[in-house]
Motif scaffolding. Structure first.
Motif, PDB file in Angstrom:
ATOM      1  N   ALA A  38       0.867  -1.173   0.000  1.00 36.70           N
ATOM      2  CA  ALA A  38       0.000   0.000   0.000  1.00 36.70           C
ATOM      3  C   ALA A  38       0.904   1.222   0.000  1.00 36.70           C
ATOM      4  N   PHE A  39       0.981   1.881  -1.136  1.00 30.30           N
ATOM      5  CA  PHE A  39       1.809   3.074  -1.274  1.00 30.30           C
ATOM      6  C   PHE A  39       0.961   4.298  -0.953  1.00 30.30           C
ATOM      7  N   TYR A  40       1.514   5.194  -0.159  1.00 27.42           N
ATOM      8  CA  TYR A  40       0.821   6.433   0.167  1.00 27.42           C
ATOM      9  C   TYR A  40       1.764   7.586  -0.161  1.00 27.42           C
ATOM     10  N   TYR A  41       1.289   8.523  -0.980  1.00 30.94           N
ATOM     11  CA  TYR A  41       2.089   9.649  -1.447  1.00 30.94           C
ATOM     12  C   TYR A  41       1.660  10.898  -0.684  1.00 30.94           C
ATOM     13  N   ALA A  42       2.564  11.397   0.163  1.00 34.45           N
ATOM     14  CA  ALA A  42       2.224  12.471   1.093  1.00 34.45           C
ATOM     15  C   ALA A  42       3.062  13.719   0.861  1.00 34.45           C
ATOM     16  N   THR A  91       4.687  20.035   3.937  1.00 43.94           N
ATOM     17  CA  THR A  91       4.916  21.479   3.834  1.00 43.94           C
ATOM     18  C   THR A  91       6.013  21.946   4.775  1.00 43.94           C
ATOM     19  N   ASP A  92       6.253  21.178   5.845  1.00 44.98           N
ATOM     20  CA  ASP A  92       7.287  21.555   6.807  1.00 44.98           C
ATOM     21  C   ASP A  92       7.777  20.294   7.515  1.00 44.98           C
ATOM     22  N   TRP A  93       9.031  19.921   7.287  1.00 42.02           N
ATOM     23  CA  TRP A  93       9.576  18.699   7.892  1.00 42.02           C
ATOM     24  C   TRP A  93       9.641  18.788   9.409  1.00 42.02           C
ATOM     25  N   ASN A  94       9.607  19.996   9.945  1.00 39.65           N
ATOM     26  CA  ASN A  94       9.681  20.169  11.392  1.00 39.65           C
ATOM     27  C   ASN A  94       8.307  20.205  12.055  1.00 39.65           C
ATOM     28  N   ASP A  95       7.247  20.124  11.259  1.00 41.27           N
ATOM     29  CA  ASP A  95       5.887  20.144  11.801  1.00 41.27           C
ATOM     30  C   ASP A  95       5.596  18.793  12.462  1.00 41.27           C
ATOM     31  N   GLU A  96       5.437  18.824  13.761  1.00 40.25           N
ATOM     32  CA  GLU A  96       5.226  17.589  14.532  1.00 40.25           C
ATOM     33  C   GLU A  96       3.953  16.860  14.105  1.00 40.25           C
ATOM     34  N   ARG A  97       2.897  17.620  13.780  1.00 41.49           N
ATOM     35  CA  ARG A  97       1.639  17.002  13.355  1.00 41.49           C
ATOM     36  C   ARG A  97       1.819  16.197  12.068  1.00 41.49           C
ATOM     37  N   GLN A  98       2.559  16.768  11.111  1.00 41.34           N
ATOM     38  CA  GLN A  98       2.792  16.057   9.858  1.00 41.34           C
ATOM     39  C   GLN A  98       3.626  14.802  10.095  1.00 41.34           C
ATOM     40  N   GLN A  99       4.629  14.900  10.957  1.00 44.20           N
ATOM     41  CA  GLN A  99       5.464  13.737  11.267  1.00 44.20           C
ATOM     42  C   GLN A  99       4.648  12.634  11.937  1.00 44.20           C
ATOM     43  N   PHE A 152       1.480  12.109  11.536  1.00 40.33           N
ATOM     44  CA  PHE A 152       0.617  11.534  10.508  1.00 40.33           C
ATOM     45  C   PHE A 152       1.394  10.511   9.674  1.00 40.33           C
ATOM     46  N   LEU A 153       2.605  10.867   9.260  1.00 42.16           N
ATOM     47  CA  LEU A 153       3.429   9.942   8.474  1.00 42.16           C
ATOM     48  C   LEU A 153       3.757   8.689   9.286  1.00 42.16           C
ATOM     49  N   ASP A 154       4.095   8.872  10.554  1.00 44.51           N
ATOM     50  CA  ASP A 154       4.382   7.727  11.432  1.00 44.51           C
ATOM     51  C   ASP A 154       3.168   6.822  11.554  1.00 44.51           C
ATOM     52  N   LEU A 157       0.744   6.449   9.354  1.00 45.91           N
ATOM     53  CA  LEU A 157       0.567   5.726   8.088  1.00 45.91           C
ATOM     54  C   LEU A 157       1.507   4.524   8.011  1.00 45.91           C
ATOM     55  N   ILE A 158       2.746   4.714   8.409  1.00 50.09           N
ATOM     56  CA  ILE A 158       3.728   3.626   8.385  1.00 50.09           C
ATOM     57  C   ILE A 158       3.295   2.521   9.341  1.00 50.09           C
ATOM     58  N   PHE A 159       2.830   2.910  10.522  1.00 52.02           N
ATOM     59  CA  PHE A 159       2.353   1.943  11.509  1.00 52.02           C
ATOM     60  C   PHE A 159       1.168   1.144  10.968  1.00 52.02           C
ATOM     61  N   MET A 160       0.301   1.795  10.173  1.00 50.72           N
ATOM     62  CA  MET A 160      -0.860   1.117   9.582  1.00 50.72           C
ATOM     63  C   MET A 160      -0.453   0.109   8.517  1.00 50.72           C
ATOM     64  N   GLY A 161       0.749   0.272   7.954  1.00 50.11           N
ATOM     65  CA  GLY A 161       1.210  -0.651   6.932  1.00 50.11           C
ATOM     66  C   GLY A 161       1.476  -0.032   5.578  1.00 50.11           C
ATOM     67  N   TYR A 162       1.379   1.279   5.479  1.00 49.85           N
ATOM     68  CA  TYR A 162       1.651   1.951   4.205  1.00 49.85           C
ATOM     69  C   TYR A 162       3.148   2.115   3.983  1.00 49.85           C
ATOM     70  N   SER A 163       3.543   2.068   2.717  1.00 48.09           N
ATOM     71  CA  SER A 163       4.880   2.487   2.298  1.00 48.09           C
ATOM     72  C   SER A 163       4.725   3.945   1.892  1.00 48.09           C
ATOM     73  N   VAL A 164       5.238   4.831   2.708  1.00 51.48           N
ATOM     74  CA  VAL A 164       5.014   6.259   2.499  1.00 51.48           C
ATOM     75  C   VAL A 164       6.089   6.842   1.596  1.00 51.48           C
ATOM     76  N   ARG A 165       5.623   7.552   0.586  1.00 57.24           N
ATOM     77  CA  ARG A 165       6.494   8.306  -0.309  1.00 57.24           C
ATOM     78  C   ARG A 165       6.151   9.771  -0.053  1.00 57.24           C
ATOM     79  N   SER A 166       7.110  10.538   0.401  1.00 58.87           N
ATOM     80  CA  SER A 166       6.817  11.934   0.695  1.00 58.87           C
ATOM     81  C   SER A 166       7.867  12.833   0.080  1.00 58.87           C
ATOM     82  N   ARG A 167       7.453  14.064  -0.125  1.00 57.75           N
ATOM     83  CA  ARG A 167       8.391  15.074  -0.597  1.00 57.75           C
ATOM     84  C   ARG A 167       7.859  16.434  -0.169  1.00 57.75           C
TER      85      ARG A 167
END
Length: 190
Positions: free
Chosen positions: A42-46, A49-57, A59-61, A63-73
């Motif tokens: 399950a690929f998720y493309y995220a 907007t800010d690598w230092n934003d704790e909320r975004q981090q 969310f990505l964590d 998704l990974i915990f759920m089983g997604y392979s996260v692709r972000s930029r």
């Protein structure tokens, strides 16, 4: 058993959610759609907007915990444009799956979809009609309207988490502490 691959464009799903008025629970997506299939990936493309934003981090964590392979930029005001990433992942991983479920609306995916279909794979497209390019819909085997899956996929509690405002309670505690401290030191005025 057929193998399923999910390709989820996060910004597209977000825009669909805004249009529909309810949020998609990505845990429910990864649990519901693979039923009857063996989940390849399950690929998720995220967009970030800010690598230092704790909320975004967080969310990505999650998704990974759920089983997604996260692709972000990182994106800075421009559209995320993950079409090249999705196309590449679809084409490179095609030998390992039989059916793809793609959540995107971009016509730029048509060549990749056509290519994997000529390899004998099925491609299902998920979204809402008004945000999904007609050529992309025509290129796929099946269109899944997200609005028909509200009962199954809606995230409980709606949008962002809301935390109670405890500042007044803390101020009362501090005031009470200051008052008690003054009495103990004999500084209380009569």
């Amino acid at each position: 058993m057929d193998r399923l691959a999910l390709f989820i464009d996060g910004s597209f799903v977000y825009n669909c959610a805004k249009r529909m008025g309810w949020n998609v629970d990505h845990r429910k997506v990864i649990e519901h759609f693979p039923k009857g299939y063996s989940l390849y990936n399950a690929f998720y493309y995220a967009p970030i907007t800010d690598w230092n934003d704790e909320r975004q981090q967080k969310f990505l964590d999650a998704l990974i915990f759920m089983g997604y392979s996260v692709r972000s930029r990182e994106v800075r005001g421009e559209a995320p444009n993950f079409e090249a990433h999705i196309s590449t992942d679809m084409l490179l991983s095609a030998p390992r799956w039989d059916v793809a479920l793609v959540a995107s609306g971009s016509a730029q995916l048509v060549p990749a979809v056509e290519a994997v279909r000529t390899m004998g794979h099925e491609v299902h497209l998920m979204g809402i009609p008004e945000l999904t390019d007609l050529d992309l819909r025509s290129a796929t085997d099946r269109f899944i309207d997200l609005r028909d899956y509200r009962e199954l996929l809606e995230r409980e509690g709606g949008g962002r988490r809301v935390y109670p405002d405890v500042t007044q309670e803390l101020q009362r505690e501090e005031s009470s502490f200051d008052h008690e401290g003054s009495q103990e030191n004999g500084l209380e005025e009569d």
